[in-house]
Design a protein around this motif. Structure first.
Motif, PDB file in Angstrom:
ATOM      1  N   HIS A1197       0.847  -1.184   0.000  1.00  0.00           N
ATOM      2  CA  HIS A1197       0.000   0.000   0.000  1.00  0.00           C
ATOM      3  C   HIS A1197       0.883   1.234   0.000  1.00  0.00           C
ATOM      4  O   HIS A1197       1.763   1.399   0.841  1.00  0.00           O
ATOM      5  CB  HIS A1197      -0.926  -0.008   1.216  1.00  0.00           C
ATOM      6  CG  HIS A1197      -2.235   0.662   0.960  1.00  0.00           C
ATOM      7  ND1 HIS A1197      -3.308   0.007   0.413  1.00  0.00           N
ATOM      8  CD2 HIS A1197      -2.641   1.937   1.142  1.00  0.00           C
ATOM      9  CE1 HIS A1197      -4.320   0.840   0.290  1.00  0.00           C
ATOM     10  NE2 HIS A1197      -3.936   2.024   0.732  1.00  0.00           N
ATOM     11  N   TYR A1340      -6.128   3.733   1.239  1.00  0.00           N
ATOM     12  CA  TYR A1340      -6.958   3.383   2.394  1.00  0.00           C
ATOM     13  C   TYR A1340      -7.794   4.554   2.895  1.00  0.00           C
ATOM     14  O   TYR A1340      -8.807   4.343   3.562  1.00  0.00           O
ATOM     15  CB  TYR A1340      -6.072   2.841   3.525  1.00  0.00           C
ATOM     16  CG  TYR A1340      -5.153   3.855   4.142  1.00  0.00           C
ATOM     17  CD1 TYR A1340      -5.487   4.492   5.331  1.00  0.00           C
ATOM     18  CD2 TYR A1340      -3.933   4.170   3.559  1.00  0.00           C
ATOM     19  CE1 TYR A1340      -4.645   5.420   5.913  1.00  0.00           C
ATOM     20  CE2 TYR A1340      -3.087   5.097   4.122  1.00  0.00           C
ATOM     21  CZ  TYR A1340      -3.442   5.723   5.303  1.00  0.00           C
ATOM     22  OH  TYR A1340      -2.602   6.648   5.881  1.00  0.00           O
ATOM     23  N   GLN A1343     -10.633   4.850  -0.591  1.00  0.00           N
ATOM     24  CA  GLN A1343     -11.514   3.689  -0.663  1.00  0.00           C
ATOM     25  C   GLN A1343     -12.595   3.826  -1.733  1.00  0.00           C
ATOM     26  O   GLN A1343     -13.768   3.572  -1.489  1.00  0.00           O
ATOM     27  CB  GLN A1343     -12.148   3.402   0.696  1.00  0.00           C
ATOM     28  CG  GLN A1343     -11.150   2.922   1.733  1.00  0.00           C
ATOM     29  CD  GLN A1343     -11.781   2.560   3.050  1.00  0.00           C
ATOM     30  OE1 GLN A1343     -11.202   2.760   4.099  1.00  0.00           O
ATOM     31  NE2 GLN A1343     -12.973   2.009   3.022  1.00  0.00           N
ATOM     32  N   LEU A1365      -8.192  -1.404  -0.646  1.00  0.00           N
ATOM     33  CA  LEU A1365      -7.737  -2.301  -1.695  1.00  0.00           C
ATOM     34  C   LEU A1365      -6.267  -2.031  -1.978  1.00  0.00           C
ATOM     35  O   LEU A1365      -5.781  -0.908  -1.821  1.00  0.00           O
ATOM     36  CB  LEU A1365      -8.564  -2.095  -2.971  1.00  0.00           C
ATOM     37  CG  LEU A1365     -10.061  -2.398  -2.881  1.00  0.00           C
ATOM     38  CD1 LEU A1365     -10.732  -2.096  -4.202  1.00  0.00           C
ATOM     39  CD2 LEU A1365     -10.306  -3.845  -2.460  1.00  0.00           C
ATOM     40  N   HIS A1366      -5.576  -3.081  -2.422  1.00  0.00           N
ATOM     41  CA  HIS A1366      -4.139  -2.967  -2.667  1.00  0.00           C
ATOM     42  C   HIS A1366      -3.770  -3.084  -4.130  1.00  0.00           C
ATOM     43  O   HIS A1366      -2.786  -2.492  -4.565  1.00  0.00           O
ATOM     44  CB  HIS A1366      -3.383  -4.039  -1.873  1.00  0.00           C
ATOM     45  CG  HIS A1366      -3.665  -4.025  -0.411  1.00  0.00           C
ATOM     46  ND1 HIS A1366      -3.517  -2.896   0.361  1.00  0.00           N
ATOM     47  CD2 HIS A1366      -4.108  -4.994   0.439  1.00  0.00           C
ATOM     48  CE1 HIS A1366      -3.845  -3.165   1.617  1.00  0.00           C
ATOM     49  NE2 HIS A1366      -4.211  -4.436   1.685  1.00  0.00           N
ATOM     50  N   GLY A1382      -7.706  -7.084  -1.206  1.00  0.00           N
ATOM     51  CA  GLY A1382      -7.661  -6.188  -0.063  1.00  0.00           C
ATOM     52  C   GLY A1382      -7.598  -6.964   1.222  1.00  0.00           C
ATOM     53  O   GLY A1382      -6.953  -8.014   1.305  1.00  0.00           O
ATOM     54  N   ARG A1383      -8.268  -6.478   2.226  1.00  0.00           N
ATOM     55  CA  ARG A1383      -8.183  -7.051   3.559  1.00  0.00           C
ATOM     56  C   ARG A1383      -8.964  -8.357   3.630  1.00  0.00           C
ATOM     57  O   ARG A1383     -10.180  -8.374   3.699  1.00  0.00           O
ATOM     58  CB  ARG A1383      -8.701  -6.058   4.583  1.00  0.00           C
ATOM     59  CG  ARG A1383      -8.612  -6.508   6.030  1.00  0.00           C
ATOM     60  CD  ARG A1383      -8.856  -5.347   6.959  1.00  0.00           C
ATOM     61  NE  ARG A1383      -7.845  -4.303   6.784  1.00  0.00           N
ATOM     62  CZ  ARG A1383      -7.972  -3.071   7.278  1.00  0.00           C
ATOM     63  NH1 ARG A1383      -9.066  -2.727   7.927  1.00  0.00           N
ATOM     64  NH2 ARG A1383      -7.015  -2.172   7.082  1.00  0.00           N
ATOM     65  N   GLU A1415      -3.856  -9.793   4.891  1.00  0.00           N
ATOM     66  CA  GLU A1415      -4.103  -8.853   3.810  1.00  0.00           C
ATOM     67  C   GLU A1415      -3.695  -9.540   2.509  1.00  0.00           C
ATOM     68  O   GLU A1415      -2.575 -10.048   2.390  1.00  0.00           O
ATOM     69  CB  GLU A1415      -3.274  -7.577   4.004  1.00  0.00           C
ATOM     70  CG  GLU A1415      -3.606  -6.784   5.241  1.00  0.00           C
ATOM     71  CD  GLU A1415      -4.781  -5.832   5.021  1.00  0.00           C
ATOM     72  OE1 GLU A1415      -5.232  -5.721   3.874  1.00  0.00           O
ATOM     73  OE2 GLU A1415      -5.216  -5.213   6.014  1.00  0.00           O
TER      74      GLU A1415
END
Length: 1867
Positions: A1197, A1340, A1343, A1365-1366, A1382-1383, A1415
């Motif tokens: 991230h 983050y 979003q 989301l990454h 994402g997570r 994650e």
């Protein structure tokens, strides 16, 4: 940057046909002749490659004719003599990648040569390094590269690459130099090298050879010929002699004429040339290098080896491995996992001595035990780890013999330790102790070991194999089979053949917390009671009838019950009947028809009793079934049960009655407290009971009286009458074991033990006594010979912590938790002295070896010194806060050198080791352990210390990162290190008195090391402890080793006595100890490791964390070693050159030629600190608040670098076409970005970001173009699939409340669109595969996900995401499908388009539960319907996109996986462990159909490369064979998997650049940074040429030595750079010689400015404290120290030639100094006359307090080049302006208004231009005295540096870590 051509190679051609079509290659093939190398059509050359035709007379005249004729040949370029005739190919150059001869021409083609032997006739060029690559193909169509070079220092291996060091022979030596790789000697000889290619592949990789694919001969070689054949040619053998000796029938033929070396008459071939065959048949050589065997075979007299016979194994294996059958030794390729690396130098071995008695065998792993059918299989290999190392449990018959020293295989003898004695009993339970059938021995458990103790001799036999504490034992009726079961969750049982000690069977008990085990009399049935996984009582009955016949153990029956069971026994008369007892019940059991049933015995009034044990009546008078059963209870009742009728016959209550006149005790049933009976045992004449009151009582059979009793110190747990009825064995809860001799009425104690883990011990000098301290709060003294406890110390309300024996006197010192140190006289058994120097628990206590001093330390860090005189102890000195408070405790907390002069300990913190003078406690040395590893991502701390041999003066330190550091005890420099030593940190160190052997303890294992590391295998591993080993040491006589943990283990040390070498053979201290290096790829593995249930991986290290920046605090001394740097400079692949021995030990010099990584391996750790995250990403007023304020636990991230600068309020852009400055180049790559590098292999488009600039570079020419459009740091880039459009994203642009996304045309670099939607940062972007859509996701705080149309670049839709989301990616198979990670979940999206409307359908698929809270950080699509995702914990998950479910995971790395790429059958992963890995995932598609049953074994690791930082970006071609990878270190690497190479393409500073300057000729520039590096760059190519690294310091300033006036530049002229550091030192570096020439320390504070005088003869330096020093670089002396500016940091120092003589001072030089308090001093100097006079002193006014400024701008001044006698000043003042001050008129001449206070200043020497940098990221070029200024963008932070070149045609600017090179075309 070296070779940058990265055009995609064509596909591989088809290999030549099979062996049936290779007849044309027989009997041999002259490769050079067949492929016509001289035509260069089927071969390729690069660099200086020439074909030299040698003709002429054989002895003496000129001989260069033909292709290349040298009129004056250099002696190193041609053969030393004229013996050679014909064409010789000369390859020379400094870089193997740019000077080579290659066959075939294209790398994708194949030679297809199938011959077994490859003959290479060559000669290395003198004093040079050469390199040869051979690409061979296996039968599995796997390409393996075999490389050998005299540059390699050690053998390395991977599944696709073998690297062999080559040892060059010299004519003067007569023999090859053994084991000494290095540059070729001056008289290197011609060599005939014979490589047995099939044997090399079979022995090192267990693969089958197919054919030779290619040959690459690299620099510094003379090559005569190359040949392949199946015949073994013998050099020097004539055809006539071969026929005479009939050698042809033995596979040996004379050398063909075209391959033969000429031999003059009267001389022998082997006297003129070297013959090397590899693999070698010489058993005396180390086989991990290629070198000449000696003595060489006489030609014709000795045949080297018959081709039909397999060659000798070369990689030394453990002896156990060599004893395996051939099928096991050479397994098929399928049995050998493909992992990297495969071959290691050291193969740990489980060491066993004699089987059975006295044998030390390992505690096997439970997982392995479940897979073994028989533990008695002594040839079963036991894999211990995933790194390719196996442990072979091989039992050797007979007594271990002492091997002859000098073996090259490993430590001798093997094993070097033999378990002799274990002091201890119990562990899990003290209930179990058994008699052998002949009543001569006792069998009992001691934690994980079963011990058989012979009563007569005291000898112990050991049964090892359990991995947890033994919970129960049982003998069969005959006593031949022993059953044992271990505690723990696995619940494993073993059956042993007791006479031999062999394990007959290993089986799962399915029981946890086993409480009872019983064998039937016949040995056919075994019964156990315990708890199941639900903690319910379960009874299991096993069939053991076939075990002695080779069968296994099967379950007869099992049943659950709700009743409590304390004991259960099988009836001796019926194997199917059992009896149990417990709380409130006695039950009879029976097995019938596979079912286990029970019935209760009616107890009547005794139903509430707690029954503890039972025993059957003995005696032959009755039928077996009629015999009574006796059951005891805690209330003292003994019930006699009628087994046949299932009823209670009678009940007796045993009471401790008063003694009668005959001395007997009376038992009765009267009221009162009964005897709580824990155990009962019956014989034919009496009954024995063991009770809670500590008594063993012998009763008459009717229990009418107790005839004998023995009292114990604790409750009796178990009693057992011997089969002969003469002895009664008893155990107690305190851990003692003994027996009562009934006839002699005598009690003998067999064993005592501590009630908890043993924490430490101390040995008496020669008395054979040992003192231990344990968790049971006792101190005990033992006699090692008899294993008996002599003393037991305990104190009321105090807990002992540590003990120490005096080396000579019978004096024992004890430290307690109250801080008291007590000294006991053991001879008189009384207290001698008591000291109270400490207030908290004593952690360290020891005596000096000479016995004169004692030392103690406590938890508060206090250290006390005592002197002993006539057994009186006097306190000499007490120091506070010197010992680490969290450094542990024990005897080895404080250690002393062997001569009692030095004291060492960990303190004052756990990161520091301190050495003091023992007699005075004066501090001599302090070493910071945490900074010794620059690449470590964890803060390393010291654990234990140990002094090395006194003559060598070394100090060993074990650290928390599994290393042993060897330090120089006098200087503190790091000599060498071993890593990893143990699986976890090493808890104890001990060195033998002769300095030959090193003991280490860690986890549950002990390792014995050869301290000098002379062998291939330098350590042995010993297992036996079930708990961590706390301490290990040699006994004073060095004949035994003691280790403590769960118990006390005494080992016989079987090493041969030390052999005193003659003075001529004595080794120097430097060469004596070579414990290894952290750079070695073959690191010792821990023998106790268990096999990983994951993909085969190479050796892994701890995962590094993301390092944003490096800041080195001042005040630390650099700790390094010249030997370390010399080792680094000599290691393969390193181009570093090290200064001479007298140079500064903290400097590392690195050169780079563009084709190798400039490796910097400093020994000092960089301190990293993340800048505080200011609210720079917060949305502006009026925008919606961020949804999330917590950054995800993922380095993937993006987080922008913190900046205090702001965007400019005004910008004066120059008119088009009138720009004076032109951006020429950008030095650096932003490693803080994510995915901010793109490369298209088809078009060659290559771009990356540096700050706010997009750099587009031509990989062929190295030219750059720069796209300027962003004002903030660029976070990510993405390239469309047709490579026509590039999208870039950055933070909020000035005046906008949203992030900026720019769309660029790759054809002309024009920005075609700007998109604004996300509020904070853009995390990732992706184009759809049809390039119709662009998707962007915010970070983050934002979003949101946005979808854009690429036709109009309008927002199609936007959606909010509930979690950060990454990464995002479109599916290549369906243009409407995309996925995000994402997570803890993958989000699958489907685009549904109906006319102009677009909708998104979403499905969220959570990660598998087995991963926990993770994650998902990266993703990529693979084959059809496959999606790969990476996690922040190192797993890779495979998803089925049709069902949106995860069907497979595997452990792919130890750190977070932030980059994933998949092409066809290959997957690339990059992580924060600095590694990129290449995986073969071809079978995953097949496993997709198996769902949850898919196993990770189908994924293979093909290769891995470790880079210099966390992986943040990657781009590869369609085959994943070559690509570019970016790291957080600011480096872009070119990766080639086929050649396993990594080349640095782009490099730059990672931390802030603190100074820049030009060389006088402007061909180079120099930069320095906070990371302590000084880097020299070539301005033409912006390539890094040289790097000087100073460890743990920040380089604050530097200057290039000017060229003297009137002196023309000479080609060989030495150029120098001076640099100032944060520790107050000044270092002078020679750029041409790449070394540090001088180090001075003129300042006590950090330097802030440095410069040369105009003639370069003086160095002026200014410090943070305002002191200015003038030093001579010739002498290193400081000549002047000026304190006029004291108290304010010096900001500028500048020298110029004096322009006016009327200024009133002598000398020809003016110089100025400016300080941050707005003061400027001007001086006139004549350095030759030692004159320095103040000419002027300027002070500039300023307002009282700065308004709107976070910090004051610097005060800057410079002499005006175009206006003599004038200086220019800028700084904080009343106005924002630049002042021109006349030194002659003493007044300000003019002022130029500025938009802000300047942060940097430079004046052009060629034109009246002034360059100024500002904190608002602005660079201004100001014409003087008047003119329109021009402002330039391109910086994303404060422009804190700007420097004109001496000619004024170039300008350097710096903004944080980015360096920009500008040109002034019109200047």
């Amino acid at each position: 940057m070296g070779v940058r051509s990265m055009a995609v190679s064509p596909r591989m051609e088809q290999l030549r046909r099979g062996s049936e079509h290779s007849a044309w290659q027989r009997p041999y093939l002259n490769v050079f002749k067949h492929f016509r190398v001289e035509e260069w059509k089927r071969s390729a050359k690069e660099g200086d490659v020439a074909a030299l035709t040698v003709t002429g007379p054989p002895w003496g005249r000129g001989y260069c004719q033909g292709w290349a004729v040298l009129t004056h040949p250099h002696p190193s370029l041609l053969p030393k003599d004229t013996r050679m005739k014909g064409t010789i190919y000369r390859i020379r150059g400094s870089n193997p990648a740019s000077s080579y001869l290659q066959l075939p021409r294209a790398g994708t083609q194949s030679l297809g040569l199938t011959g077994r032997y490859l003959y290479l006739l060559f000669r290395p060029l003198p004093r040079k390094h050469f390199l040869v690559h051979l690409d061979v193909t296996t039968e599995e169509n796997q390409v393996v590269r075999i490389s050998f070079s005299n540059l390699f220092k050690e053998f390395k291996s991977s599944p696709t690459w073998l690297q062999f060091p080559f040892v060059c022979g010299a004519a003067s030596e007569g023999t090859a130099r053994r084991g000494v790789p290095g540059a070729a000697p001056g008289d290197a000889r011609w060599t005939c090298l014979v490589l047995d290619l099939p044997s090399i592949l079979a022995l090192y990789l267990a693969r089958s050879y197919s054919h030779l694919r290619g040959v690459k001969l690299c620099c510094n070689l003379l090559v005569k010929n190359l040949c392949t054949t199946d015949l073994l040619f013998e050099p020097g053998v004539t055809l006539a002699r071969a026929r005479l000796g009939d050698l042809s029938c033995r596979g040996v033929a004379p050398m063909p004429r075209e391959l033969a070396f000429p031999v003059p008459k009267g001389q022998k071939w082997h006297d003129l040339y070297d013959y090397i065959r590899f693999p070698s048949e010489g058993p005396e050589l180390l086989h991990n290098s290629i070198q000449k065997s000696f003595p060489h075979p006489v030609a014709g007299d000795q045949v080297l080896q018959e081709p039909g016979h397999p060659p000798t194994q070369l990689v030394t294996r453990s002896r156990a491995a060599c004893d395996l059958p051939p099928v096991q030794q050479m397994s098929s390729p399928k049995a050998v996992p493909r992992r990297c690396p495969v071959v290691t130098k050291s193969i740990p071995e489980v060491h066993l001595a004699v089987p059975g008695p006295g044998g030390a065998v390992p505690a096997a792993d439970p997982v392995l035990e479940e897979k073994l059918h028989s533990a008695g299989d002594t040839r079963q290999p036991l894999p211990l780890s995933a790194g390719g190392i196996h442990v072979y449990a091989h039992q050797r018959r007979g007594q271990t013999a002492r091997a002859v020293p000098g073996s090259q295989e490993g430590l001798v003898p093997d094993p070097i330790l033999k378990l002799r004695t274990i002091i201890g009993f119990g562990g899990c339970s003290t209930k179990w102790a058994l008699w052998t059938r002949d009543s001569t021995a006792v069998v009992y458990p001691c934690h994980a070991v079963i011990v058989a103790l012979l009563l007569q001799t005291g000898e112990q036999r050991f049964f090892l194999g359990h991995t947890d504490k033994v919970a129960a034992l049982a003998f069969s009726g005959s006593g031949s089979v022993l059953a044992s079961a271990q505690a723990g969750p696995r619940g494993l049982g073993r059956l042993w053949d007791f006479p031999t000690g062999t394990c007959l069977s290993l089986f799962k008990t399915h029981l946890h917390g086993l409480v009872s085990l019983s064998f039937s009399h016949s040995g056919a049935v075994l019964c156990g009671v315990g708890k199941d996984v639900h903690s319910k009582t379960m009874v299991v009955v096993w069939n053991t009838a076939q075990v002695t016949r080779g069968g296994g153990v099967t379950v007869l029956a099992k049943a659950h019950t709700d009743v409590d069971i304390q004991a259960m026994k099988i009836a001796f008369f019926d194997d199917t009947r059992m009896v149990s007892c417990g709380r409130d019940n006695i039950r009879l059991w029976r097995v019938r028809s596979g079912a286990l049933r029970s019935c209760p015995v009616p107890l009547g009034e005794y139903h509430a009793l707690e029954f503890t044990d039972l025993a059957f009546e003995e005696g032959p008078q009755q039928e077996p079934e009629d015999r009574a059963l006796f059951v005891c209870s805690r209330s003292g009742h003994v019930l006699e049960v009628d087994y046949k009728n299932v009823c209670v016959r009678s009940a007796r209550r045993l009471l401790p009655a008063q003694p009668q006149e005959d001395g007997q005790e009376q038992a009765g049933s009267s009221s009162g407290p009964g005897i709580a009976i824990n155990s009962i045992s019956m014989s034919s004449s009496f009954c024995a009971t063991g009770s809670e009151d500590g008594y063993v009582r012998l009763w008459l059979l009717d229990f009418s009286a107790a005839v004998l009793e023995a009292e114990h110190e604790a409750s009796v747990s178990c009693v057992c009458i011997s089969p002969d009825g003469h002895k009664v064995l008893s155990t107690t809860a305190a851990g003692s074991l003994g027996y009562l001799d009934v006839q002699a009425r005598d009690y003998s104690t067999l064993m005592r033990s501590h009630g908890g883990s043993v924490l430490g011990f101390s040995l008496q000098g020669k008395g054979g006594h040992m003192a231990t301290v344990a968790q049971d709060s006792t101190i005990r003294v033992w006699d090692l010979a008899s294993r008996q406890q002599l003393y037991d110390f305990s104190a009321a309300e105090e807990t002992p912590c540590t003990v120490a024996f005096h080396p000579f006197w019978k004096m024992l010192a004890c430290g307690f938790d109250s801080g008291v140190v007590r000294i006991f006289n053991l001879a008189a058994s009384d207290l001698l002295l008591e000291h109270k120097q400490h207030r908290t628990a004593v952690t360290g206590l020891t005596f000096s070896p000479d016995g004169n001093l004692m030392f103690s330390s406590c938890l508060q860090g206090t250290l006390a010194l005592y002197r002993l005189m006539a057994q009186k102890i006097q306190v000499l000195r007490v120091l506070g806060n010197v010992v680490a408070r969290d450094g542990g405790s024990g005897v080895d907390t404080l250690v002393l050198s062997g001569d009692s002069r030095l004291l060492a300990f960990v303190g004052p913190s756990k990161y520091v080791v301190t050495v003091m003078e023992a007699c005075s406690l004066d501090e001599l040395l302090r070493v910071d352990i945490s900074i010794l590893d620059l690449h470590s991502t964890i803060l390393d701390s010291a654990v234990k210390v140990c002094f090395g041999p006194v003559p060598q003066g070394e100090l060993l330190v074990s650290t928390s990162s599994n290393k042993i550091l060897v330090l120089d005890a006098k200087t503190g420099r790091l000599v060498r290190e071993v890593s990893p030593v143990h699986k976890l940190s090493c808890s104890s160190l001990a060195l033998s008195k002769d300095g030959q052997y090193l003991l280490t303890a860690g986890d549950k294992v002990i390792k014995v090391w050869d301290y000098r590391m002379r062998f291939t295998i330098n350590f042995q591993v010993f297992i036996g402890h079930s708990e961590p080993v706390h301490q290990v040491a040699f006994t004073p006589d060095q004949e035994h080793v003691i280790s403590i943990g769960d118990a006390i283990f005494l080992w016989d040390f079987l090493a041969p006595p030390p052999v005193k070498s003659s003075p001529g053979r004595a080794r120097s201290p430097v060469s004596t100890l070579v414990l290894g290096s952290d750079r070695s790829s073959e690191k010792p593995k821990d023998g106790s490791e268990t096999p990983r249930q994951t993909v085969p991986l190479p050796l892994l290290s701890s995962p590094p964390c993301l390092d944003i920046s490096s800041v080195h605090p001042a005040g630390f001394q650099s700790i390094s070693s010249e030997s370390d740097r010399e080792e680094e400079a000599e290691r393969p692949g390193s181009s570093r050159k090290v200064a001479n021995e007298h140079r500064d030990a903290s400097v590392i010099v690195v050169e780079s030629d563009g084709n190798e990584e400039p490796v910097v391996r400093p020994r000092v750790r960089q301190e990293s600190s993340r800048s505080p995250e200011k609210a720079a990403n917060e949305p502006r007023k009026g925008t919606r608040a961020p949804k999330c304020c917590i950054r995800p636990d993922s380095y993937r991230h993006f987080t922008p670098r913190f900046k205090a600068s702001v965007l400019p309020q005004s910008f004066v852009s120059p008119p088009a076409g009138s720009e004076v400055l032109k951006l020429k180049a950008v030095i650096g790559y932003n490693g803080n970005g994510r995915g901010n590098m793109v490369w298209n292999p088809d078009t060659g488009f290559f771009a990356y970001s540096c700050g706010c600039v997009i750099v587009v570079e031509d990989l062929h020419s190295g030219s750059q173009s720069h796209w300027l459009g962003h004002a903030e740091e660029i976070s990510t880039l993405t390239l469309s699939h047709h490579a026509q459009v590039l999208a870039s994203a950055s933070g909020q642009k000035d005046g906008d409340s949203h992030c900026q996304i720019c769309i660029w045309s790759t054809q002309d670099g024009a920005c075609t669109a700007e998109l604004f939607h996300h509020e904070t940062q853009v995390q990732a972007m992706a184009f759809s595969w049809d390039d119709r859509f662009l998707v962007t996701i915010g970070d983050y705080s934002d979003q949101t996900m946005a979808l854009w149309s690429t036709h109009t670049y309008e927002l199609v839709l936007s959606t909010c995401i509930s979690e950060p989301l990454h990464d995002v990616a479109f599916s290549p198979f369906s243009h409407q499908d995309l996925a995000c990670v994402g997570r803890g979940a993958v989000t699958f999206w489907v685009l549904e388009q109906q006319e102009a409307a677009v909708r998104l359908k979403v499905h969220r698929a959570p990660a598998p539960d087995v991963l926990g809270l993770v994650e998902l950080t990266s993703l990529c699509y693979g084959a059809e319907a496959l999606l790969y995702t990476g996690t922040n914990s190192g797993q890779i998950c495979v998803w089925d996109t049709e069902t949106n479910s995860c069907f497979m995971t595997w452990e792919a790395d130890e750190g977070e996986i932030g980059v994933l790429l998949c092409r066809h059958q290959r997957l690339l992963s990059g992580s924060n462990t600095k590694r990129i890995r290449l995986w073969s995932v071809g079978s995953v598609q097949e496993l997709r159909l198996k769902g949850p049953n898919a196993r990770s074994g189908s994924v293979l690791l093909e290769h891995e490369i470790t880079l210099d930082g966390t992986i943040v970006s990657a781009a590869f071609d369609d085959s994943l064979e070559m690509g570019i990878v970016g790291t957080t270190a600011g480096t872009l690497w070119y990766i080639n998997w086929l050649e396993s190479t990594s080349i640095r393409l782009i490099s730059g500073h990672k931390s802030k650049v603190t100074e820049v300057c030009f060389s006088p000729d402007e061909s180079h520039c120099a930069t320095c940074g906070e990371d302590g590096s000084v880097r020299i760059w070539a301005l033409g190519s912006t390539e890094l040429v040289v790097q000087f690294q100073v460890l743990n310091q920040s380089c604050q300033c530097l200057a290039w030595k000017p060229r003297p006036v009137g002196v023309w530049p000479r080609p060989g002229e030495s150029q120098h750079v001076v640099a100032g550091y944060s520790d107050g030192t000044v270092r002078v570096f020679s750029v041409s010689r790449t070394e540090m020439e001088l180090k001075m320390h003129p300042h006590a504070a950090a330097l802030t400015a440095v410069t040369y005088s105009t003639d370069g003869e003086m160095i002026l330096s200014g410090g943070k404290d305002g002191i200015v020093a003038v030093s001579s670089p010739r002498t290193g002396m400081t000549i002047h120290v000026l304190a006029d500016h004291k108290g304010s940091p010096i900001t500028v120092l500048q020298c110029t030639r004096k322009q006016y003589h009327e200024l009133g001072v002598e000398g020809g030089e003016l110089w100025l100094a400016a300080s941050s308090d707005r003061r400027v001093s001007v001086w006139g100097s004549d350095w030759l006359q030692d004159k320095c006079e103040l000419l002027d002193w300027l002070s500039f006014p300023a307002p009282a307090g700065p308004e709107g400024l976070d910090s004051l701008p610097p005060s800057l001044a410079a002499f005006c080049p175009w206006e003599h006698g004038v200086l220019v000043y800028v700084g904080f003042g009343l106005q924002k302006e630049a002042l021109f001050y006349s030194l002659r008129k003493k007044q300000v001449l003019r002022k130029i208004s500025l938009p802000a206070f300047a942060t940097s200043l430079s004046l052009s020497p060629a034109a009246p231009f002034m360059a100024l940098g500002f904190s608002d990221r602005l660079l201004r070029l100001q014409p003087c005295p008047a003119g329109a200024p021009q402002d330039y963008a391109g910086h994303d932070d404060t422009v804190h540096l700007c420097r004109f070149a001496p000619s004024g045609r170039r300008l350097l600017t710096a903004s944080h870590s980015a360096v920009l090179v500008w040109e002034l075309p019109g200047a």
